[in-house]
Write an enzyme that holds these catalytic residues in place. Structure first.
Site, short mmCIF file in Angstrom:
data_model
loop_
_atom_site.label_atom_id
_atom_site.label_comp_id
_atom_site.label_asym_id
_atom_site.label_seq_id
_atom_site.Cartn_x
_atom_site.Cartn_y
_atom_site.Cartn_z
N ARG A 1 -4.35 -0.18 -1.89
CA ARG A 1 -3.35 0.67 -1.26
C ARG A 1 -2.45 -0.23 -0.42
NH1 ARG A 1 -4.64 3.79 -4.55
NH2 ARG A 1 -5.25 6.01 -4.33
N GLU B 1 6.23 4.41 -0.75
CA GLU B 1 6.45 4.56 -2.18
C GLU B 1 7.28 5.82 -2.44
OE1 GLU B 1 2.71 4.48 -4.25
OE2 GLU B 1 2.20 2.49 -3.51
N HIS C 1 3.19 1.38 -8.91
CA HIS C 1 1.90 2.06 -8.73
C HIS C 1 1.43 2.70 -10.04
CE1 HIS C 1 -0.81 4.20 -5.55
NE2 HIS C 1 -1.48 3.86 -6.64
#
Length: 319
Positions: A231, A260, A279
């Protein structure tokens, strides 16, 4: 007798609903696209399937009959654990389903840096024939895996196939398939100092937030590459950016970020020693199939009382 209600707050295909009914024919299965769509049914739910990003303490309070939540992802950082723990609600997740795609992604990134594929592709775009680019071999190099669980083990086994030496760090020292040398959390500095490539794959908890900061990055070799598939908040992005800009480390492969989508004006976009992706390291066409396999196993145990559930989460610890 009132049937048990299974409420899913994420799309589940008719095919998967049919396989669930084979295990529990009497189950009242209600499928919704989101928890907002499901609000009128929350009070009936005894079992819930969720991605784990939509629950709040208020929504948990609106589920007085809820006994078990199956999270069909591995990430749990947005789950309202204090509310769940207070109610003694069982939580299971889909830990392990990402191990194949994330392992392949990681090896792909390592090869990009080792074989200089980014530079070679840039030269292709410029129609530049340059055979002076220095290529590495993975054989004999060391891979440090920070968070040597199911995914870390899968990465390590693939790295060993390339002749790499693998080091692993976990909360407690234990034997892990594919890891040549294992360390508990006190061995983090040692692994950072020895590794040519370092992949971070720990869950985000209070203990791992900012785990890799300026001090830890400073321990790495100047020739080392840091890969973050955990993360964004696990790595101090400012410290990493500073090290990359000053070439204190060779490069970074980043799939996760504090914010993000990554803002268009973020300096990471323009750094030549960074490979970044949006991601998607865990993406796979087999994602839902693997997640449903875990749920069906747990459902058999839940309805029969025979066997043990897998991926049971400690709601006090959050993992």
């Amino acid at each position: 007798m009132t049937p048990v209600v299974l409420l899913t707050t994420c799309p589940v295909s008719d095919r998967h609903v049919a396989t669930i009914r084979e295990i529990a024919p009497a189950l009242d299965i209600r499928v919704f696209k989101s928890i907002d769509d499901a609000k009128q049914d929350l009070a009936d739910a005894q079992i819930m399937i969720t991605y784990g990003e939509d629950l709040t303490p208020e929504l948990v309070a609106a589920c007085p009959n809820l006994k078990w939540i199956q999270v069909i992802s591995a990430g749990l950082e947005l789950m309202p654990f204090p509310a769940l723990d207070a109610r003694d609600i069982l939580v299971t997740n889909a830990r392990g389903i990402h191990k194949v795609p994330m392992a392949e992604y990681t090896i792909g990134l390592i090869l990009m840096f080792s074989r200089r594929f980014v530079e070679l592709y840039r030269n292709q775009q410029k129609r530049l024939w340059d055979r002076t680019i220095r290529i590495d071999e993975l054989s004999g190099q060391t891979l440090g895996i920070i968070g040597a669980g199911a995914i870390g083990s899968e990465i390590a086994k693939r790295a060993q196939a390339f002749g790499m030496h693998t080091l692993g760090v976990a909360a407690t020292q234990r034997e892990v398939a594919g890891i040549d040398e294992m360390f508990d959390s006190s061995g983090l500095d040692h692994v950072l100092q020895r590794s040519d490539y370092i992949v971070v794959i720990v869950p985000l908890t209070d203990q791992t937030r900012g785990l890799i900061g300026a001090r830890e990055i400073g321990l790495m070799k100047e020739s080392a590459v840091l890969i973050n598939i955990a993360r964004g908040l696990v790595v101090d992005e400012h410290a990493l950016l500073t090290a990359l800009q000053a070439q204190k480390i060779r490069g970074a492969g980043l799939d996760v970020f504090v914010e993000e989508p990554l803002p268009e004006d973020h300096p990471f976009w323009s750094l030549e020693n960074v490979v970044l992706t949006p991601h998607l390291s865990s993406r796979s066409p087999k994602y839902m199939e693997r997640a449903q396999e875990i749920f069906r196993h747990n459902l058999r145990v839940y309805t029969s009382g025979v066997g043990e559930m897998i991926n049971v989460i400690d709601t006090k610890k959050g993992y």
